[in-house]
Design a protein around this motif. Structure first.
Motif, mmCIF file in Angstrom:
data_model
loop_
_atom_site.group_PDB
_atom_site.id
_atom_site.type_symbol
_atom_site.label_atom_id
_atom_site.label_comp_id
_atom_site.label_asym_id
_atom_site.label_seq_id
_atom_site.Cartn_x
_atom_site.Cartn_y
_atom_site.Cartn_z
ATOM 1 N N GLY A 1 0.804 -1.215 0.000
ATOM 2 C CA GLY A 1 0.000 0.000 0.000
ATOM 3 C C GLY A 1 0.837 1.264 0.000
ATOM 4 O O GLY A 1 2.061 1.238 0.177
ATOM 5 N N ASN A 2 0.170 2.384 -0.206
ATOM 6 C CA ASN A 2 0.832 3.690 -0.263
ATOM 7 C C ASN A 2 -0.123 4.762 0.235
ATOM 8 O O ASN A 2 -1.245 4.877 -0.261
ATOM 9 N N GLU A 3 0.307 5.502 1.254
ATOM 10 C CA GLU A 3 -0.449 6.627 1.797
ATOM 11 C C GLU A 3 -1.879 6.225 2.199
ATOM 12 O O GLU A 3 -2.867 6.818 1.745
ATOM 13 N N PRO A 4 -2.013 5.225 3.083
ATOM 14 C CA PRO A 4 -3.357 4.784 3.479
ATOM 15 C C PRO A 4 -4.141 5.850 4.221
ATOM 16 O O PRO A 4 -5.382 5.772 4.277
ATOM 17 N N ASP A 5 -3.450 6.841 4.806
ATOM 18 C CA ASP A 5 -4.183 7.909 5.483
ATOM 19 C C ASP A 5 -5.037 8.721 4.516
ATOM 20 O O ASP A 5 -5.977 9.407 4.930
ATOM 21 N N LEU A 6 -4.717 8.620 3.210
ATOM 22 C CA LEU A 6 -5.507 9.335 2.199
ATOM 23 C C LEU A 6 -6.610 8.470 1.596
ATOM 24 O O LEU A 6 -7.414 8.971 0.806
ATOM 25 N N TYR A 7 -6.658 7.202 1.939
ATOM 26 C CA TYR A 7 -7.662 6.320 1.333
ATOM 27 C C TYR A 7 -9.100 6.836 1.491
ATOM 28 O O TYR A 7 -9.888 6.771 0.551
ATOM 29 N N PRO A 8 -9.484 7.364 2.667
ATOM 30 C CA PRO A 8 -10.884 7.798 2.801
ATOM 31 C C PRO A 8 -11.198 9.139 2.149
ATOM 32 O O PRO A 8 -12.366 9.527 2.097
ATOM 33 N N VAL A 9 -10.177 9.852 1.664
ATOM 34 C CA VAL A 9 -10.437 11.194 1.120
ATOM 35 C C VAL A 9 -9.929 11.375 -0.304
ATOM 36 O O VAL A 9 -10.226 12.393 -0.932
ATOM 37 N N ALA A 10 -9.149 10.461 -0.838
ATOM 38 C CA ALA A 10 -8.549 10.644 -2.157
ATOM 39 C C ALA A 10 -8.492 9.303 -2.867
ATOM 40 O O ALA A 10 -8.533 8.247 -2.241
#
Length: 431
Positions: free
Chosen positions: A88-97
């Motif tokens: 994965g990559n940048e999972p903190d952005l999954y809910p917004v991007a």
């Protein structure tokens, strides 16, 4: 270009293949992200080591296994070239991007958070270990917590997630700063240091005693915002960009960051070089390439290397210095004059004085990273008198204008001057 860095440091070239696009692939052996793409891995030197990202944003376990198997099979030396699988990559952005116009909807619902990510990540790591035969019995690293630059650290916290996710993984954080000017941002050492320590310091302090390496997975001076074009090209291809790169890399080493993967892509404004001519960009070597060569030569091949930042002198706040040691012996000094100079007036300079050097040091070889036209210079940048060109396809240029200054009674026997917008390396010569 990779043929240059390995001889300079004695370490194999490491390439991280990943990003948002890799996190969203659907693998099909007969399509573009299939055999044609995989064949490119065979074009690299067989000693090259890779971090290969497997998708988590597109959370299809069977597809992920097929892709991991195909990547390992495509490496000439298989798992011997595999440093890590990045899940994965940048999972903190999954809910917004991503958002429109890049894509139709985010990767996860709004309620998606760290616990959801940990659960998915652990399942993916277990699935890969059990489902990819080449990984059986291997001491496999799965990179975790590959957060974005703007991660909300009090939510996506390394320490809070430690017991659940990264006991068998490396910590990777992406970083991309959007700088607005050479003088105020890119050549501002105090800003560079402040940004790095506030962003990475707490995680490094937590992970180091636990033996987990901290790696920066994506680093660039600017990547633009969302789907918008990147910032003006001249800012990131200049002598100032080379000095930023050198300062960033040396400070990263002094902080205990194990590896920095600088972002490199076709038509990227901040890439070290453009490998081919396209409609948007000509083939060429960019300014920040020289910062990488400077850093690689500073590391050298001596082994058992440690680097320490030296205190800033209030009288000369633009002078930044680092000391390099091999097996406890001083072997290198880097002196960066980060003062902005536009090339129109006399070039300011500071004399470098050294005293108290060990009795065995008889001289210092002085090399310079410079350009005659100032901080914004795009052409005629050189390191130790060498200039790389697109036509040479990265081959080492001939020539060297380094000079040797004698050391007498522990001091330099003559003046060594650091001009504005210039970096010096002093290599200690011993009997």
């Amino acid at each position: 270009m990779s043929a240059i860095s390995a001889p300079r440091t004695g370490a194999p070239v490491h390439i991280r293949v990943g990003g948002t696009s890799m996190d969203n692939i659907i693998f099909n052996a007969s399509e573009t992200i299939g055999s044609p793409w995989l064949s490119a891995l065979k074009n690299f030197n067989p000693n090259t080591r890779f971090t290969l990202q497997v998708p988590l944003a597109r959370n299809f376990p069977v597809d992920r296994l097929d892709f991991a198997r195909a990547c390992i099979d495509a490496l000439p030396n298989g798992t011997q070239q595999l440093d890590a699988l990045e899940i994965g990559n940048e999972p903190d952005l999954y809910p917004v991007a991503p958002t429109r116009p890049c894509a139709s909807s985010p990767d996860r619902p709004k309620g998606y958070g760290p616990e959801d990510y940990v659960s998915e990540w652990k399942a993916a790591a277990k699935n890969l270990t059990e489902g990819v035969d080449a990984l059986n019995g291997q001491n496999t690293w799965y990179q975790a917590l590959t957060f974005s630059t703007g991660v909300v650290q009090n939510i996506w916290n390394v320490q809070a997630l430690w017991n659940d996710s990264v006991d068998q993984g490396e910590f990777v954080k992406t970083v991309s700063q959007h700088y607005g000017s050479l003088e105020g941002d890119l050549m501002n050492h105090s800003k560079i240091i402040s940004d790095m320590h506030s962003s990475f310091g707490p995680a490094i302090s937590f992970l180091q005693p636990r033996g987990v390496p901290f790696i920066l997975g994506e680093v660039g001076t600017a990547v633009g915002s969302g789907c918008t074009p990147p910032s003006p090209l001249k800012l990131y291809r200049s002598l100032g960009a080379a000095l930023w790169t050198a300062d960033f890399m040396l400070n990263a080493m002094s902080m205990g960051i194990q590896r920095v993967s600088m972002m490199q892509g076709t038509n990227f404004s901040f890439s070290a070089w453009q490998p081919v001519t396209t409609a948007a960009e000509p083939k060429g070597v960019h300014g920040n390439w020289y910062g990488h060569v400077f850093a690689a030569d500073f590391i050298g091949t001596g082994g058992d290397f440690q680097i320490y930042p030296l205190p800033i002198n209030d009288t000369h706040p633009h002078i930044v210095s680092y000391a390099g040691y091999n097996s406890g012996l001083l072997t290198k000094l880097a002196v960066l004059n980060m003062r902005f100079w536009n090339g129109t007036n006399d070039r300011p300079a500071v004399n470098i004085e050294l005293a108290g050097l060990a009795s065995g040091i008889t001289g210092a070889r002085v090399s310079r990273l410079t350009a005659p036209g100032g901080s914004a210079q795009l052409l005629n940048i050189s390191w130790a008198g060498k200039q790389w060109s697109a036509g040479d396809d990265g081959q080492e240029p001939k020539g060297n204008n380094s000079v040797v200054v004698n050391v007498v009674n522990g001091s330099l026997a003559q003046n060594v001057t650091a001009f504005a917008s210039q970096a010096l390396m002093l290599e200690m010569i011993r009997v």
